[in-house]
Design an enzyme around this catalytic site. Sequence first.
Site, PDB file in Angstrom:
ATOM      1  N   GLU A  26       8.912  30.363 -13.720  1.00 22.47           N
ATOM      2  CA  GLU A  26      10.337  30.654 -13.916  1.00 22.47           C
ATOM      3  C   GLU A  26      11.112  29.756 -12.970  1.00 22.47           C
ATOM      4  O   GLU A  26      10.598  29.340 -11.930  1.00 22.47           O
ATOM      5  CB  GLU A  26      10.617  32.143 -13.625  1.00 22.47           C
ATOM      6  N   THR A  44      -1.270  45.365 -16.391  1.00 23.95           N
ATOM      7  CA  THR A  44      -0.405  45.315 -17.584  1.00 23.95           C
ATOM      8  C   THR A  44      -0.367  43.888 -18.135  1.00 23.95           C
ATOM      9  O   THR A  44      -0.369  43.684 -19.352  1.00 23.95           O
ATOM     10  CB  THR A  44       1.027  45.801 -17.261  1.00 23.95           C
ATOM     11  N   GLU A  84       4.153  36.702 -14.841  1.00 21.60           N
ATOM     12  CA  GLU A  84       4.540  36.724 -13.423  1.00 21.60           C
ATOM     13  C   GLU A  84       3.993  38.017 -12.854  1.00 21.60           C
ATOM     14  O   GLU A  84       4.582  39.086 -13.037  1.00 21.60           O
ATOM     15  CB  GLU A  84       6.072  36.696 -13.292  1.00 21.60           C
TER      16      GLU A  84
HETATM   17  N1  LIG Z   1       5.281  37.500 -10.092  1.00 19.91           N
HETATM   18  C1  LIG Z   1       6.502  38.002 -10.196  1.00 19.91           C
HETATM   19  O1  LIG Z   1       7.470  37.280 -10.392  1.00 19.91           O
HETATM   20  C2  LIG Z   1       6.728  39.480 -10.059  1.00 19.91           C
HETATM   21  C3  LIG Z   1       8.028  39.941  -9.856  1.00 19.91           C
HETATM   22  C4  LIG Z   1       8.232  41.301  -9.721  1.00 19.91           C
HETATM   23  C5  LIG Z   1       7.166  42.200  -9.782  1.00 19.91           C
HETATM   24  N2  LIG Z   1       5.913  41.739  -9.979  1.00 19.91           N
HETATM   25  C6  LIG Z   1       4.769  42.682 -10.011  1.00 19.91           C
HETATM   26  O2  LIG Z   1       5.111  43.837 -10.760  1.00 19.91           O
HETATM   27  C7  LIG Z   1       4.397  44.973 -10.291  1.00 19.91           C
HETATM   28  C8  LIG Z   1       5.343  46.125 -10.089  1.00 19.91           C
HETATM   29  O3  LIG Z   1       6.108  46.336 -11.210  1.00 19.91           O
HETATM   30  P1  LIG Z   1       5.818  47.511 -12.253  1.00 19.91           P
HETATM   31  O4  LIG Z   1       5.217  48.683 -11.548  1.00 19.91           O
HETATM   32  O5  LIG Z   1       7.072  47.696 -13.024  1.00 19.91           O
HETATM   33  O6  LIG Z   1       4.690  46.852 -13.176  1.00 19.91           O
HETATM   34  P2  LIG Z   1       4.068  47.406 -14.534  1.00 19.91           P
HETATM   35  O7  LIG Z   1       3.035  46.437 -14.935  1.00 19.91           O
HETATM   36  O8  LIG Z   1       3.680  48.820 -14.394  1.00 19.91           O
HETATM   37  O9  LIG Z   1       5.295  47.403 -15.571  1.00 19.91           O
HETATM   38  C9  LIG Z   1       6.041  46.238 -15.835  1.00 19.91           C
HETATM   39  C10 LIG Z   1       6.715  46.366 -17.188  1.00 19.91           C
HETATM   40  O10 LIG Z   1       5.729  46.414 -18.213  1.00 19.91           O
HETATM   41  C11 LIG Z   1       5.969  47.521 -19.094  1.00 19.91           C
HETATM   42  N3  LIG Z   1       4.680  47.934 -19.622  1.00 19.91           N
HETATM   43  C12 LIG Z   1       3.780  48.780 -19.056  1.00 19.91           C
HETATM   44  N4  LIG Z   1       2.670  48.862 -19.834  1.00 19.91           N
HETATM   45  C13 LIG Z   1       2.866  48.038 -20.904  1.00 19.91           C
HETATM   46  C14 LIG Z   1       2.085  47.679 -22.044  1.00 19.91           C
HETATM   47  N5  LIG Z   1       0.863  48.186 -22.232  1.00 19.91           N
HETATM   48  N6  LIG Z   1       2.609  46.810 -22.929  1.00 19.91           N
HETATM   49  C15 LIG Z   1       3.831  46.272 -22.744  1.00 19.91           C
HETATM   50  N7  LIG Z   1       4.623  46.575 -21.686  1.00 19.91           N
HETATM   51  C16 LIG Z   1       4.145  47.451 -20.775  1.00 19.91           C
HETATM   52  C17 LIG Z   1       6.649  48.529 -18.170  1.00 19.91           C
HETATM   53  O11 LIG Z   1       7.353  49.498 -18.915  1.00 19.91           O
HETATM   54  C18 LIG Z   1       7.551  47.625 -17.364  1.00 19.91           C
HETATM   55  O12 LIG Z   1       8.716  47.276 -18.072  1.00 19.91           O
HETATM   56  C19 LIG Z   1       3.743  44.521  -9.003  1.00 19.91           C
HETATM   57  O13 LIG Z   1       2.372  44.258  -9.220  1.00 19.91           O
HETATM   58  C20 LIG Z   1       4.485  43.237  -8.659  1.00 19.91           C
HETATM   59  O14 LIG Z   1       3.751  42.360  -7.862  1.00 19.91           O
HETATM   60  C21 LIG Z   1       5.674  40.407 -10.150  1.00 19.91           C
END
Ligand SMILES: NC(=O)c1ccc[n+]([C@@H]2O[C@H](COP(=O)([O-])OP(=O)(O)OC[C@H]3O[C@@H](n4cnc5c(N)ncnc54)[C@H](O)[C@@H]3O)[C@@H](O)[C@H]2O)c1
Length: 481
Positions: free
Chosen positions: A455, A223, A241
């Site tokens: 952050e 994403t 992140e």
């Molecule tokens: N580095 C960090 O600080 C951190 C912190 C928490 C989670 N994560 C990562 O997040 C992942 C898990 O979270 P998830 O399953 O919610 O991730 P995800 O990428 O599926 O979704 C994250 C967010 O993006 C939105 N989204 C999805 N597709 C999109 C698009 N095409 N355009 C715009 N927005 C879109 C989702 O609705 C959600 O709000 C894991 O890989 C984890 O490592 C990283």
Amino acid sequence: FEFGTLAPKVFILEIYLLFIPILGRVIATFLCSGEKEVDLAVQSAKAAFKIWRKKSGMERSRILLEAARIIRERKDEIATVETINNGKSVFEARLDIDTSWQCLEYYAGLAASMGGEHVQLPGGSFGYTRREPLGVCVGIGAWNYPFQIASWKSAPALACGNAMVFKPSPFTPVSTLLLAEIYTEAGVPPGLFNVVQGGAATGQFLCQHRDVAKVSFTGSVPTGKKIMELASKGVKPVTLELGGKSPLIIFSDCDIENAVRGAMMANFLTQGEVCCNGTRVFVQREILDKFTEEVVKQTKKIKIGDPLEEDTRMGPLINRSHLQHVLGFIEQAKNEGAKVLCGGDLCVPEDPKLKDGYYMTPCVLGNCKDGMTCVKEEIFGPVMSILSFDTEAEVLERANDTNFGLAAGVFTRDIQRAHRVVAELQAGVCYINNYNVSPVELPFGGYKMSGFGRENGRVTIEYYSQLKTICVEMGDVESVF
Ligand SMILES: NC(=O)c1ccc[n+]([C@@H]2O[C@H](COP(=O)([O-])OP(=O)(O)OC[C@H]3O[C@@H](n4cnc5c(N)ncnc54)[C@H](O)[C@@H]3O)[C@@H](O)[C@H]2O)c1
Ligand SMILES: C[N+](C)(C)CCCC=O
């Protein structure tokens, strides 16, 4: 179906079902924000920005401090909502809320001291720089730390004088609304912190909106790449992140009890659904058996069950499909030759009301090798992979052999080795003799495909502001024409 859209092709009708992981039941449905709602949110944030950017740093600071105070006052209530939404133990949710109000306090402290520099030029002329806000920033969050993510993004954004439109994950839409309520009660102008609900489509509308100045995203690598692509079309800066597969290196001269505690912290917070988890645990061969035995013993003791109970330390995973995804990794690990030393099974807690929740037993995998899928891919569940190593040079090579670079850890009593090793580790956040602590004074963020931008910490001011240079002529214009 478990979760999803009822009418994916007709966006205006997109409806999400909100499941509660503790019980595996729907507790609410909600409509997503479409293009029109996203535009309304951005326009209202834009109007609020005009008021907010004129306030002095001290004025913004006072309001952020008041918001931090309200969060502290409502900590138990917010933590309970977080637990119901996400499934993490309420004990842990309270710690997340602590790092949230601390973040607001920290940036409240910096708000008044944001400034530029004065530069003397020849002939009495001079220049100066001003640090100015960007405008309407977008925050898009993952489901594992909903309130904390929204706080870690909005606090520096607001402190710098920006407005923010935030979209939480559709799996955890509720607690961010409490943050919006709190900011309003604390005195931010209406619309300064707006929340829109929805999934990918809503997120895309936000990233593409012409009045959005910046996107800060927390979520997966795939994403993150899409967001970067969308934002690039409007030349909008992004903070990403993203995910990780971080190494934790345990040298034989470590304090074993602390190393075991560190490994538990590195793997089992929030059911293992943590981006920076140290899931590749490299243990020096001399202490492999002793360390493994103790980690397995401690893992078996983790109390799984209703996360709202005070002594529970592990609740359900976020949803059924994710639970199956995590169990699938364990199955594959077994097929590839890893040994399940404990856990890794579906778990049905004794309490009958929890029978449909998404629980599993935390898993420790032994006999792991670098090429195994469980060692290479982010599982995002309670699965620790233990690997053995012999020398410092060898473990460094193996630890860095990944496209991710979010975090890393080292346990040793040799202070020179500790600093030598972290200097070589390709990771944005390195821990020495601890893991997964998160003081808001320290920047957090990744190397390599785990993202960029930071952050927390002072540096984040730079990610939510832009620098203006002013050149002042004190003499006459010397034209070349
Ligand atoms: N580095 C960090 O600080 C951190 C912190 C928490 C989670 N994560 C990562 O997040 C992942 C898990 O979270 P998830 O399953 O919610 O991730 P995800 O990428 O599926 O979704 C994250 C967010 O993006 C939105 N989204 C999805 N597709 C999109 C698009 N095409 N355009 C715009 N927005 C879109 C989702 O609705 C959600 O709000 C894991 O890989 C984890 O490592 C990283
Ligand atoms: C607070 N922790 C544990 C460092 C997690 C930060 C956000 C990662 O998912």
